[in-house]
Each structure stands twice: as C-alpha cells, then as structure tokens.
Design a protein around this motif. Sequence first.
Motif, PDB file in Angstrom:
ATOM      1  N   GLU A   3      72.761 109.871 -36.393  1.00 50.40           N
ATOM      2  CA  GLU A   3      71.951 108.832 -35.747  1.00 50.40           C
ATOM      3  C   GLU A   3      72.471 107.472 -36.182  1.00 50.40           C
ATOM      4  O   GLU A   3      72.580 107.208 -37.370  1.00 50.40           O
ATOM      5  N   ILE A   4      72.807 106.640 -35.210  1.00 52.41           N
ATOM      6  CA  ILE A   4      73.181 105.259 -35.524  1.00 52.41           C
ATOM      7  C   ILE A   4      71.971 104.398 -35.153  1.00 52.41           C
ATOM      8  O   ILE A   4      71.412 104.557 -34.063  1.00 52.41           O
ATOM      9  N   ILE A  70      75.132  97.311 -39.800  1.00 52.90           N
ATOM     10  CA  ILE A  70      74.736  98.682 -39.483  1.00 52.90           C
ATOM     11  C   ILE A  70      75.155  99.552 -40.657  1.00 52.90           C
ATOM     12  O   ILE A  70      76.320  99.554 -41.060  1.00 52.90           O
ATOM     13  N   TYR A  71      74.175 100.247 -41.204  1.00 52.59           N
ATOM     14  CA  TYR A  71      74.440 101.074 -42.377  1.00 52.59           C
ATOM     15  C   TYR A  71      74.053 102.500 -42.041  1.00 52.59           C
ATOM     16  O   TYR A  71      73.032 102.745 -41.423  1.00 52.59           O
ATOM     17  N   ASP A 138      56.210  94.063 -38.870  1.00 51.77           N
ATOM     18  CA  ASP A 138      56.539  94.665 -37.567  1.00 51.77           C
ATOM     19  C   ASP A 138      58.037  94.608 -37.364  1.00 51.77           C
ATOM     20  O   ASP A 138      58.651  93.560 -37.576  1.00 51.77           O
ATOM     21  N   LEU A 139      58.614  95.726 -36.978  1.00 51.06           N
ATOM     22  CA  LEU A 139      60.045  95.711 -36.673  1.00 51.06           C
ATOM     23  C   LEU A 139      60.363  96.755 -35.613  1.00 51.06           C
ATOM     24  O   LEU A 139      59.557  97.659 -35.346  1.00 51.06           O
ATOM     25  N   ALA A 140      61.530  96.585 -34.991  1.00 50.26           N
ATOM     26  CA  ALA A 140      61.973  97.526 -33.959  1.00 50.26           C
ATOM     27  C   ALA A 140      63.303  98.125 -34.379  1.00 50.26           C
ATOM     28  O   ALA A 140      64.096  97.473 -35.074  1.00 50.26           O
ATOM     29  N   GLU A 141      63.541  99.366 -33.976  1.00 49.13           N
ATOM     30  CA  GLU A 141      64.842  99.997 -34.236  1.00 49.13           C
ATOM     31  C   GLU A 141      65.390 100.539 -32.926  1.00 49.13           C
ATOM     32  O   GLU A 141      64.642 101.180 -32.173  1.00 49.13           O
ATOM     33  N   ILE A 142      66.653 100.276 -32.670  1.00 49.95           N
ATOM     34  CA  ILE A 142      67.313 100.897 -31.514  1.00 49.95           C
ATOM     35  C   ILE A 142      68.244 101.971 -32.078  1.00 49.95           C
ATOM     36  O   ILE A 142      69.031 101.698 -33.005  1.00 49.95           O
ATOM     37  N   GLU A 143      68.139 103.163 -31.553  1.00 54.57           N
ATOM     38  CA  GLU A 143      68.878 104.308 -32.116  1.00 54.57           C
ATOM     39  C   GLU A 143      69.646 105.048 -31.042  1.00 54.57           C
ATOM     40  O   GLU A 143      69.217 105.122 -29.889  1.00 54.57           O
ATOM     41  N   LEU A 144      70.748 105.627 -31.470  1.00 57.16           N
ATOM     42  CA  LEU A 144      71.589 106.431 -30.573  1.00 57.16           C
ATOM     43  C   LEU A 144      72.112 107.630 -31.347  1.00 57.16           C
ATOM     44  O   LEU A 144      72.597 107.470 -32.470  1.00 57.16           O
ATOM     45  N   THR A 155      77.906 102.248 -32.081  1.00 57.50           N
ATOM     46  CA  THR A 155      77.523 100.952 -32.644  1.00 57.50           C
ATOM     47  C   THR A 155      77.719  99.859 -31.593  1.00 57.50           C
ATOM     48  O   THR A 155      76.846  99.022 -31.370  1.00 57.50           O
ATOM     49  N   GLY A 156      78.882  99.900 -30.937  1.00 58.01           N
ATOM     50  CA  GLY A 156      79.199  98.927 -29.887  1.00 58.01           C
ATOM     51  C   GLY A 156      78.187  98.992 -28.753  1.00 58.01           C
ATOM     52  O   GLY A 156      77.764  97.950 -28.232  1.00 58.01           O
ATOM     53  N   LYS A 157      77.774 100.208 -28.377  1.00 57.49           N
ATOM     54  CA  LYS A 157      76.813 100.356 -27.271  1.00 57.49           C
ATOM     55  C   LYS A 157      75.462  99.740 -27.631  1.00 57.49           C
ATOM     56  O   LYS A 157      74.827  99.095 -26.809  1.00 57.49           O
ATOM     57  N   ILE A 158      75.033  99.943 -28.888  1.00 55.53           N
ATOM     58  CA  ILE A 158      73.747  99.366 -29.326  1.00 55.53           C
ATOM     59  C   ILE A 158      73.827  97.836 -29.287  1.00 55.53           C
ATOM     60  O   ILE A 158      72.928  97.162 -28.782  1.00 55.53           O
TER      61      ILE A 158
END
Length: 200
Positions: A3-4, A70-71, A138-144, A155-158
């Motif tokens: 998961e990125i 990104i870690y 409050d925070l948001a995460e986008i994952e792939l 990473t590039g797509k996110i």
Amino acid sequence: MIEIEKKFSLDEAQKKRLLHGADSLKKKTFTDVYFDTKEYSLILKDFWLRQRDDTFELKTPHHKDKEHFIYQYDEIVDEEEIRKRLSLPVKGDMKSDLQQAGFIPFCTCTTERESYQVGQFTIDLDHVTYKDDDITYDLAEIELMTSESEAEQATGKIIEFAKQKGLRMGDVTGKIVYYLKKQKPDVYRALCKAQGVEVL
Ligand code: V4E
C-alpha cells in the motif's frame, strides 16, 4: 501487493473536490495505544508499536521517498515476529510482557474513519480524538495498492491525482506525530533529529 499512501490536510473546498463522484465504502472507529520505553528507544529508530483495538502491530521502515514525503513501512502483526524484533521472550501475555520489559503506553487515540473509493484510489478521512487531552486532529490519506516493482509509478499517480484535485503537496503530520508535537515537544524534536527531517 503493498500500500502506498500519502497524507493531506484538507479545507472544505478541497474535501468537496476530492470526494466529487466518490463511492462511500465504510465507516469504522478504532483505538490505538502506542507503546515505547521511557527513553523512546523504539520511535527514535522509527519502530512504531501499537495495539489497535485487540491487535498488536509493529511498523518498521521499508522505503523512504523523502522528496515526495512518502514513507513505506512493513506492518508486522504476527506476535511471534513482533517479539523477535523487540527481543521480548514469552513469559505471559503480550501486554504484561511488554510492561515487564519497560514498554509503556505513551499515547492513546481514537480514530473515526470514513473510507471512499475514487477510481483506483482509496481515500480515508480520519477524525482523531486523544485520551485525556482535548486536542483533535483531522487528516486525509490517499492510498493505492500496487506491486513492489510499480511502487514508484503508484507514488506518481497519487501525486498527479492530488494535483488535479488542487491539494497542497506539503508534509502532513500523522496523528501520533501531531500528538507528540503538541504534547511532548522535546520528544518530537528528538524524533525529527533522528529522522533528519525539519522541525515543523
Ligand atoms: C510510521 C509512522 C508512525 C506510525 C503510525 O503510522 P501512520 O501511518 O501515521 O498510522 P495511521 O494509523 O495513520 O495509518 P493506518 O495504519 O491506519 O493506515 S508515526 C510516524 N511515522 C513516520 C514518521 C517519522 N518516523 N518521523 C516523523 C518526523 N514523521 C513521521
């Protein structure tokens, strides 16, 4: 598959744009208790030990892309493996063995998480409250999800997706680092120094 993920802080307009056309997946609430020694010997080597509801988890570093903040971490949930990494022999149950070895809770927080799907991306919106503290976060995460060999493209797509939605590309603090920054600034500074990152 791995998961990125990348964290973002959203204002209302960004949240609206991000969730435009999104499918709501699920809502859940969970509580994390983070453990460390009183010298914070785990987090200073980037090991993050927590009990999420009933499950113990250890996050250890896998790959860092400092340029894009990104870690990637390995998430160990097998108790035998966690004990091996911590050199923690089996005497009683995990909680009492941790306590005996000097690992004590340093932060307890409850997250209300709403998950959405937008195309190939999963979006988590977290609202966090901290035990015995009146701060919230409050925070948001986008994952792939991706294969190890395609991690860089993911990473590039996110990043591309976030740019399309007009999100700010800075370094957004996770919920535990946010807590340390607010409530234990000395530990936060020591962590930044150990990680070689800027004190924000
Ligand atoms: C890896 C890490 C921490 C452990 C918590 O990780 P995080 O992804 O924030 O957990 P969560 O609960 O939001 O995600 P979920 O598992 O639910 O998907 S806390 C900080 N880090 C990395 C880190 C570091 N080592 N140093 C600094 C200054 N910032 C961040």
